[in-house]
Enzyme design. Structure first.
Site, PDB file in Angstrom:
ATOM      1  N   HIS A 104       0.620  -1.018  -0.272  1.00 40.61           N
ATOM      2  CA  HIS A 104      -0.222  -0.191  -0.282  1.00 40.61           C
ATOM      3  C   HIS A 104       0.881   1.199   0.563  1.00 40.61           C
ATOM      4  CE1 HIS A 104       0.433   1.939   3.734  1.00 40.61           C
ATOM      5  NE2 HIS A 104       0.866   0.903   4.384  1.00 40.61           N
ATOM      6  N   CYS A 105       0.480   2.612  -0.204  1.00 39.72           N
ATOM      7  CA  CYS A 105       0.896   3.350   0.076  1.00 39.72           C
ATOM      8  C   CYS A 105      -0.275   4.847   0.380  1.00 39.72           C
ATOM      9  CB  CYS A 105       1.269   3.802  -1.429  1.00 39.72           C
ATOM     10  SG  CYS A 105      -0.181   4.166  -3.108  1.00 39.72           S
ATOM     11  N   ALA A 106      -0.578   5.220   0.677  1.00 37.20           N
ATOM     12  CA  ALA A 106      -1.461   6.373   1.050  1.00 37.20           C
ATOM     13  C   ALA A 106      -2.888   6.089   0.273  1.00 37.20           C
ATOM     14  CB  ALA A 106      -1.457   7.630   0.554  1.00 37.20           C
ATOM     15  N   SER A 112       2.178   2.253  -4.638  1.00 37.81           N
ATOM     16  CA  SER A 112       2.288   0.956  -4.469  1.00 37.81           C
ATOM     17  C   SER A 112       1.981   0.587  -5.240  1.00 37.81           C
ATOM     18  CB  SER A 112       1.503   0.874  -3.252  1.00 37.81           C
ATOM     19  OG  SER A 112       0.434   1.226  -3.236  1.00 37.81           O
TER      20      SER A 112
END
Length: 204
Positions: A104-106, A112
């Protein structure tokens, strides 16, 4: 207190999507956002064994017993995300053999997504286009920035996945046009000359 899972179930919001189904050798690969990384109930429900955070300053704390790796990357076209490709691939490869993982990222859109696309390219030997389309089909919101896409295409060549380049429609039309013989054009050792029919003259 309501969890993110309750929120997702009520409002049909999907914080993580299955990108690769589990197999006999690997667990499920999830691609998601900040909220999926925070939701310990969701992680427990899906038996997540590892979380890969591809973002900076998110302060993620996965559930107890979950292995967590953080890659301090920013979502900017000028950022060299490719410097993390190998370490992320190795981490994902190791932990997918032990169970489901979350990357994941934001927002689960750019950083991601690019990492997951690279993993698929390298592990399944798929081209960038095929890998991108697969991830896009599974998680429609993905949109790696242009810098990350350029880096992925460069690694497509380094991985030996580019065998030939497909001609665009315009190039194909141009090729066909150039292949037509024209008046007075020399092709190889032969000369192609178009002649016009002369009107017949009647002798009296």
């Amino acid at each position: 207190m309501r969890t993110f899972v309750d929120f997702m179930e009520k409002y049909k919001v999907v914080c993580a999507n299955v990108i690769l189904e589990n197999t006999f050798t690997n667990g499920t690969l999830y691609l998601g956002d900040f909220y999926a990384a925070l939701d310990k109930k969701w992680q427990l429900k899906h038996q997540i064994v590892a979380v890969l955070t591809v973002a900076k300053d998110l302060n993620i704390e996965p559930g107890q017993g979950i292995i967590h790796k953080v890659v301090d990357a920013i979502d900017d076209p000028s950022y060299d995300l490719s410097q993390h490709f190998n370490e992320c691939y190795e981490f994902m490869s190791i932990w997918l053999k032990r169970g489901p993982i979350l990357v994941h990222c934001a927002a689960g859109v750019s950083r991601s997504a690019a990492i997951v696309i690279y993993y698929i390219m390298r592990s399944l030997k798929w081209t960038f286009a095929k890998s991108f389309q697969h991830v896009k089909t599974k998680r429609s919101v993905i949109c790696p920035n242009e810098g990350f896409i350029k880096q992925l295409k460069q690694h497509e060549k380094l991985l030996g996945l580019v065998i030939f380049r497909e001609s665009t429609l315009e190039e194909e039309q141009q090729r066909k046009t150039e292949s037509k013989p024209t008046k007075g054009v020399i092709r190889g050792r032969s000369v192609v000359i178009r002649t016009q029919k002369q009107p017949m003259t009647r002798f009296r």
